[in-house]
Each structure stands twice: as structure tokens, then as C-alpha cells.
Design an enzyme around this catalytic site. Structure first.
Site, PDB file in Angstrom:
ATOM      1  CB  SER A   1      71.591 -20.135  52.457  1.00 53.59           C
ATOM      2  OG  SER A   1      72.226 -21.349  52.169  1.00 53.59           O
TER       3      SER A   1
ATOM      4  CG  HIS B   1      67.776 -16.921  52.456  1.00 50.93           C
ATOM      5  ND1 HIS B   1      68.716 -16.249  53.185  1.00 50.93           N
ATOM      6  CD2 HIS B   1      67.965 -18.245  52.717  1.00 50.93           C
ATOM      7  CE1 HIS B   1      69.447 -17.126  53.860  1.00 50.93           C
ATOM      8  NE2 HIS B   1      69.008 -18.337  53.601  1.00 50.93           N
TER       9      HIS B   1
ATOM     10  CD  GLU C   1      68.706 -12.599  54.252  1.00 54.04           C
ATOM     11  OE1 GLU C   1      69.351 -12.078  55.167  1.00 54.04           O
ATOM     12  OE2 GLU C   1      69.230 -13.384  53.420  1.00 54.04           O
TER      13      GLU C   1
ATOM     14  CG  ASN D   1      74.070 -16.633  56.368  1.00 45.68           C
ATOM     15  OD1 ASN D   1      73.974 -16.852  57.573  1.00 45.68           O
ATOM     16  ND2 ASN D   1      73.502 -17.417  55.460  1.00 45.68           N
TER      17      ASN D   1
HETATM   18  P1  NAI Z   1      68.147 -31.004  52.157  1.00 47.06           P
HETATM   19  O1  NAI Z   1      69.345 -31.775  51.785  1.00 47.06           O
HETATM   20  O2  NAI Z   1      67.446 -31.280  53.435  1.00 47.06           O
HETATM   21  O3  NAI Z   1      67.060 -31.139  50.982  1.00 47.06           O
HETATM   22  C1  NAI Z   1      67.363 -31.008  49.626  1.00 47.06           C
HETATM   23  C2  NAI Z   1      66.388 -31.895  48.856  1.00 47.06           C
HETATM   24  O4  NAI Z   1      66.489 -31.578  47.468  1.00 47.06           O
HETATM   25  C3  NAI Z   1      66.688 -33.376  48.990  1.00 47.06           C
HETATM   26  O5  NAI Z   1      65.510 -34.066  49.383  1.00 47.06           O
HETATM   27  C4  NAI Z   1      67.152 -33.796  47.605  1.00 47.06           C
HETATM   28  O6  NAI Z   1      66.750 -35.113  47.262  1.00 47.06           O
HETATM   29  C5  NAI Z   1      66.458 -32.796  46.722  1.00 47.06           C
HETATM   30  N1  NAI Z   1      67.123 -32.533  45.456  1.00 47.06           N
HETATM   31  C6  NAI Z   1      68.447 -32.414  45.219  1.00 47.06           C
HETATM   32  N2  NAI Z   1      68.652 -32.109  43.926  1.00 47.06           N
HETATM   33  C7  NAI Z   1      67.432 -32.032  43.328  1.00 47.06           C
HETATM   34  C8  NAI Z   1      66.985 -31.708  42.022  1.00 47.06           C
HETATM   35  N3  NAI Z   1      67.847 -31.417  41.040  1.00 47.06           N
HETATM   36  N4  NAI Z   1      65.662 -31.689  41.775  1.00 47.06           N
HETATM   37  C9  NAI Z   1      64.777 -31.973  42.759  1.00 47.06           C
HETATM   38  N5  NAI Z   1      65.144 -32.294  44.015  1.00 47.06           N
HETATM   39  C10 NAI Z   1      66.453 -32.289  44.314  1.00 47.06           C
HETATM   40  O7  NAI Z   1      68.581 -29.478  52.045  1.00 47.06           O
HETATM   41  P2  NAI Z   1      67.954 -28.196  52.788  1.00 47.06           P
HETATM   42  O8  NAI Z   1      68.673 -27.964  54.036  1.00 47.06           O
HETATM   43  O9  NAI Z   1      66.480 -28.298  52.785  1.00 47.06           O
HETATM   44  O10 NAI Z   1      68.419 -27.033  51.789  1.00 47.06           O
HETATM   45  C11 NAI Z   1      67.809 -26.800  50.552  1.00 47.06           C
HETATM   46  C12 NAI Z   1      68.178 -25.417  50.052  1.00 47.06           C
HETATM   47  O11 NAI Z   1      67.805 -24.447  51.003  1.00 47.06           O
HETATM   48  C13 NAI Z   1      69.652 -25.209  49.786  1.00 47.06           C
HETATM   49  O12 NAI Z   1      69.787 -24.337  48.692  1.00 47.06           O
HETATM   50  C14 NAI Z   1      70.128 -24.542  51.063  1.00 47.06           C
HETATM   51  O13 NAI Z   1      71.284 -23.768  50.884  1.00 47.06           O
HETATM   52  C15 NAI Z   1      68.927 -23.665  51.368  1.00 47.06           C
HETATM   53  N6  NAI Z   1      68.792 -23.267  52.771  1.00 47.06           N
HETATM   54  C16 NAI Z   1      69.036 -24.161  53.785  1.00 47.06           C
HETATM   55  C17 NAI Z   1      68.891 -23.771  55.101  1.00 47.06           C
HETATM   56  C18 NAI Z   1      69.133 -24.727  56.225  1.00 47.06           C
HETATM   57  O14 NAI Z   1      69.254 -24.291  57.380  1.00 47.06           O
HETATM   58  N7  NAI Z   1      69.183 -26.031  55.971  1.00 47.06           N
HETATM   59  C19 NAI Z   1      68.496 -22.381  55.443  1.00 47.06           C
HETATM   60  C20 NAI Z   1      68.189 -21.551  54.308  1.00 47.06           C
HETATM   61  C21 NAI Z   1      68.370 -21.992  53.025  1.00 47.06           C
END
Ligand code: NAI
Length: 512
Positions: free
Chosen positions: A121, A142, A154, A192
Site C-alpha cells: 500500500s 493494490h 489500483e 492514499n
Molecule cells: P497481516 O499482518 O495481516 O498479514 C501478513 C502475513 O504475511 C502474516 O500472516 C505474516 O506471517 C506473513 N508474512 C510476513 N512475512 C512473510 C514472508 N517473508 N513470507 C511469507 N509470509 C510472510 O498484514 P495485511 O494487513 O494482510 O497486509 C499485507 C500487505 O498488504 C502489506 O503489504 C500491506 O501494506 C498491504 N495492504 C494492507 C491493507 C490493510 O488494510 N491491512 C490494505 C491494502 C494493502
């Protein structure tokens, strides 16, 4: 498994990854779901089973479709199992080094036609691609949270992303029932970035004590926004909102237009993070306090006192004011006169001015017009009248102070008194959103239609910035921003060259 749809891998089984896996599987793709944490992909699948069962109970999905969707999702125990994927969508931790390492590893496993997509993001797509053997195949995809409900994707191109790759992700997003919008990799992408002023203007108004949070929220809800900025920041969490603001500010080399607010910094420092900490602008679970109910007799008193009413200005707002004033005055046996060629829009009531904000404060209009009874009111962005900010000039008589509010009430609004600040609340916020969107278009980040779609679908705005502009005028938006710039000085309210151009084009091609 559905043999027609190519397999897709989702890496990271957190909030976003689980949602992406769900919609890909619902669209018929076999999905490999991988997470670095043991058991996380399996847990996500178990949770998804409950979500899908909920949809079945609500009648939104058949039991067969739910079972088939779930069957298509295979938790993967290592990256090598993803090798047959046609697309990998990464949704791991928001960390450049972690994302780069992952994509380099993936490149060694998948075939050369596999598209690599990142759900980042805030990180530059160009930077994530740096070091790949085939950086052209990396693209931003995105999604917005919650993925199954939010329509926007996006599609973000970095400097090396191949146009054909972005086009394929656009087509695929559409096939998944989403609305893709193409964006260039720049800080904040579209949503954003353009959304910053929605928070920033309210924080600026709070800093100078223009109004209480509940009043500002009511005014922006009155303009059609689903949530006011204060309640929205409380929901998002001030720590998260502050971090995004700081990252956009830093990524823009400290351009003052994006400067974070002391109001929010202080709240974060004090642990007032919003709903999640029980206290933000409001205390929870109570939330925003109700605004005091207006005195229902104000409108009647204002109408009874009026002898001569003229509606100044032309255009949709002047027409609506004229219609409503005529309806309010009808029982008294007279109607408003009209002066379409006037330099301002609003009502003249027995010499007093009730003026639509042009950016000038009420006090400034007193000096310009030579009239002492002046009130300015906010721009009604919405067709349904609701809460509307207004400010009365200090020189106004006690009678006009009361009648200004009474007239706004008679016109159908719920008048909210605020300090005499240039551009008031909604006009100032909308002008700044338009200005930011104009800059995004100027810099080739997105198109006008893309910006409108992104803001409506990514953050539920009631209309897109260019839709507001089409009902306003570039010259008036420029004038409002210049009034703000005149008051505050500095980069913050500088007018986008795109908007200046549009204003000049309006002069050359006036609207019919
Ligand atoms: P989250 O913390 O809920 O999930 C991330 C997951 O990735 C975790 O289960 C973790 O164990 C796993 N992980 C971490 N490093 C890893 C690796 N090297 N290899 C494999 N798995 C790995 O995070 P979330 O919120 O789902 O965000 C994920 C991505 O999406 C980030 O880049 C975030 O910026 C983006 N994003 C998040 C939004 C939101 O509202 N939460 C909206 C749009 C994008």
C-alpha cells in the site's frame, strides 16, 4: 479444481492475503496459499470456511459454490509448490527488504511468463522490482480492505513494469468482479494520496479551534461523506493514519502540502489511538456526542422579520437557494427577487449578506462590500440538505447573527456555527481534494476518470473530485485556494498548474 483457470499463488495469509485467496478461488482459480508462519495458511483456510458458511446462510452463495471455493484453496508448505502459478500475489509484511527477497526467490522458481504482483500500500513498485531478472513482470495489485467487499484495485506500474503486464492484471481484476484503475507508482498511489486533505484540513481546522470534532464530522457527513474525518481517523487508528501521513510526507521530500498535524502527533504520543484504545477524538463505546438540537423557531423569526429578499448569483446552487427561499416565503405572500449577474452567490436580506463561501472570510467580505451584517456559509456539495457550517462577521448586529442561522434553517439546512475561517469546512476540504487530484493527473499518476472511480470505490466518497469540479468551476476553486494561500502562506495551498490551466480554458470556452 477448475481446469480452465490457471493456478494462482497468494503469499501472506493475513487479512489481505486471505481475502485475495477467497476472491481468486471464487473466480475459479486453484489457489496456493503460503505464509512464512507455520500453520497460518491452514488457519486462514479454516477462517475462510466460516466466512463462506456465513455467505451460504445469508443466501449469497450456494453450499456447492462455497465447498468448491474452499476446495480450490491449498495451503502450501513451501515456496516450491507454487512453481506452476501463472500469477503470484504478494501480501506479506510491509517491508521493502522482505518483499525484494521474496520476489527474488520466486523468480528462481516460477516460469518466465508468471506475473509477479505486490499488494503493497505504500512501497514503490519500482523499488520492489529493483534487482529482479525480469523487472517488467512485476506490478502493483493494490486491493482494499476488506478485499471481498471493496471493488477497487489500483493497478500500479513501476518504471519498468511492462504495459502488457499491467493490462493483464487490469483484465484479471475485472474478471474477479473488481474495478481496476491504472496508477503510476508514486507515494500513496491514487487513493492514499488524494485522500490526505480529507484528514489534513480537518486537523488544521481543529488546530485553530474552528469547531469541535463532532461539528466538523456532521458538516462532512452533511456533504455526503459516509463518515466524518474525526470518526474515520478514530476508526482507522491514529497511529496508522499518522504513519501513512508521515510516509507520504517523507516520500515527497517533505513537501509542506503533506505535513502531518501536531493535533494527531499529540494524540498518538498520548496513546489516544481511537476506537481500538477506547479514546480518540471521542470516547468509546459512546462515540461522537449528539449535537445540540436547533431552535426550531429560528427560521420563523428570520422569515417574519424579512421585508426584501434577493437571491444573488447564477448556477445550480443559486437556483436551489431561489427555489427554497420562494417556498419558505410563500406563506408570507412574497417571493425573492433574483440578481444572476451578481459577483457573489447567496441571499441578500434587507441589506444583510448571507453569502456562499468564495474563500473569503465573513470579516473580509465586510471590508470588501462595506456591509456590516455578513454571514458566509459552506458549500452544499450534496443534493440533500444537511448540516452546514456558517460564520458571522464580528461586525454583525445581534439580530443578523440570529437571522443568518434562521435563514439557513429556512433553506433546509442544519446550520452549524463555526469560527470565521477561510473556505469554512466542506468547501475548503473539497477544493483541496480537487487540487490534489489535479496534481495527480498533471503528474500522470492517473486519469480524471481513474481518480473519480478510485475515490468512490476505495474510500466511498459520495462523488469523485472531478465530478465535484464539473459542478463547480475551476476558476472558483482556484480563487478559494488562493484565498487560503493568502491567509496561511506557504506551499500547502499552492494551486495545481493543472487547475490553473483548466481555469484559463474556462475563460476561453465559457459554459453555456
Ligand atoms: P497481516 O499482518 O495481516 O498479514 C501478513 C502475513 O504475511 C502474516 O500472516 C505474516 O506471517 C506473513 N508474512 C510476513 N512475512 C512473510 C514472508 N517473508 N513470507 C511469507 N509470509 C510472510 O498484514 P495485511 O494487513 O494482510 O497486509 C499485507 C500487505 O498488504 C502489506 O503489504 C500491506 O501494506 C498491504 N495492504 C494492507 C491493507 C490493510 O488494510 N491491512 C490494505 C491494502 C494493502
Amino acid at each position: 479444481m477448475n481446469p480452465q483457470q490457471p493456478p494462482i499463488a497468494v503469499i501472506g495469509a493475513g487479512i489481505m492475503g486471505a481475502g485475495i485467496a477467497q476472491i481468486a478461488a471464487q473466480a475459479g482459480h486453484p489457489v496456493h496459499l503460503f505464509d512464512a508462519r507455520d500453520g497460518a495458511a491452514h488457519d486462514a483456510k479454516v477462517k475462510l470456511a466460516t466466512t463462506l458458511q456465513g455467505l451460504v446462510t445469508k443466501g449469497k452463495l450456494t453450499a456447492e459454490a462455497a465447498a468448491a471455493t474452499l476446495d480450490r484453496i491449498q495451503p502450501a508448505s513451501n515456496l516450491a509448490t507454487l512453481a506452476d502459478s501463472a500469477l503470484v500475489v504478494e501480501a506479506i509484511v510491509e517491508d521493502l527488504a522482505a518483499k525484494r527477497t521474496l520476489f527474488r526467490e520466486l523468480e528462481a522458481l516460477v516460469d518466465e511468463h508468471c506475473i509477479l504482483a505486490t499488494n503493497t500500500s505504500s512501497i514503490s513498485v519500482t523499488a520492489i522490482a529493483n534487482g529482479l531478472k525480469h523487472p517488467g513482470r512485476l506490478v502493483g495489485m493494490h486491493f482494499f480492505n476488506p478485499v471481498p467487499l471493496m471493488k477497487l484495485v489500483e493497478v500500479v506500474s513501476g518504471l519498468q513494469t511492462e504495459p502488457a503486464v499491467a493490462a493483464r492484471i487490469e483484465a484479471l481484476s475485472r474478471a474477479w468482479g473488481k474495478v481496476p484503475v491504472q496508477a503510476k507508482s508514486t507515494p500513496g498511489f491514487i487513493v492514499n494520496r488524494i485522500a490526505r486533505p480529507y484528514y489534513a484540513e480537518t486537523l488544521a481546522l481543529l488546530l485553530e479551534q474552528t469547531a469541535e470534532p463532532a461539528v466538523l464530522d456532521a458538516c462532512l457527513r452533511g456533504a455526503g461523506f459516509r463518515m466524518g474525518p474525526c470518526e474515520l481517523m478514530d476508526l482507522i487508528g491514529h497511529d496508522t493514519n499518522f504513519a501513512v501521513t508521515k510516509s507520504v510526507y517523507e516520500a515527497n521530500f517533505y513537501d509542506k502540502r503533506f505535513v502531518p498535524s501536531l493535533v494527531q502527533a499529540e494524540m498518538v504520543a498520548g496513546g489516544l489511538l481511537g476506537r481500538k484504545s477506547g479514546r480518540g477524538f471521542y470516547a468509546y463505546p459512546a462515540g461522537a456526542p449528539a449535537l445540540p438540537s436547533p431552535d426550531a423557531a429560528l427560521a420563523q423569526r428570520a422569515l417574519q422579520a424579512a421585508r426584501e429578499v434577493t437571491v444573488h448569483g447564477s448556477g445550480a446552487i443559486a437556483d436551489a437557494l431561489a427555489l427554497r427561499a420562494a417556498a419558505a416565503l410563500e406563506p408570507l405572500g412574497f417571493g425573492p427577487a433574483r440578481l444572476p449577474s451578481s459577483a457573489w452567490t447567496g441571499l441578500e436580506v434587507d441589506g444583510a449578506h448571507l453569502m456562499l463561501t468564495s474563500g473569503l472570510s465573513a470579516a473580509e467580505w465586510v471590508i470588501e462590500s462595506g456591509i456590516s451584517d455578513v454571514a458566509v456559509f459552506d458549500r452544499p456539495l450534496h443534493t440533500e440538505p444537511g448540516a452546514l457550517a456558517y460564520a458571522v462577521a464580528p461586525s454583525s448586529s445581534p439580530a443578523w447573527r440570529e437571522h443568518a442561522a434562521g435563514w439557513l434553517q429556512a433553506l433546509g439546512f442544519a446550520p452549524q456555527p463555526v469560527a470565521d475561517t477561510p473556505g469554512l469546512v466542506v468547501a475548503r476540504t473539497a477544493a483541496m481534494l480537487i487540487n490534489e487530484a489535479a496534481d495527480a493527473v498533471l503528474q500522470g499518476v492517473c486519469t480524471e476518470a481513474g481518480a473519480d472511480a478510485a475515490m468512490k470505490l476505495g474510500v466511498n466518497y459520495p462523488a469523485g473530485p472531478f465530478e465535484w469540479l464539473s459542478r463547480w468551476s475551476a476558476a472558483e476553486v482556484v480563487a478559494l485556494l488562493q484565498a487560503l494561500d493568502g491567509c496561511y502562506r506557504g506551499e500547502r495551498y499552492r494551486v495545481s498548474p493543472w487547475l490553473q490551466r483548466r481555469a484559463r480554458a474556462e475563460v476561453q470556452n465559457p459554459r453555456p
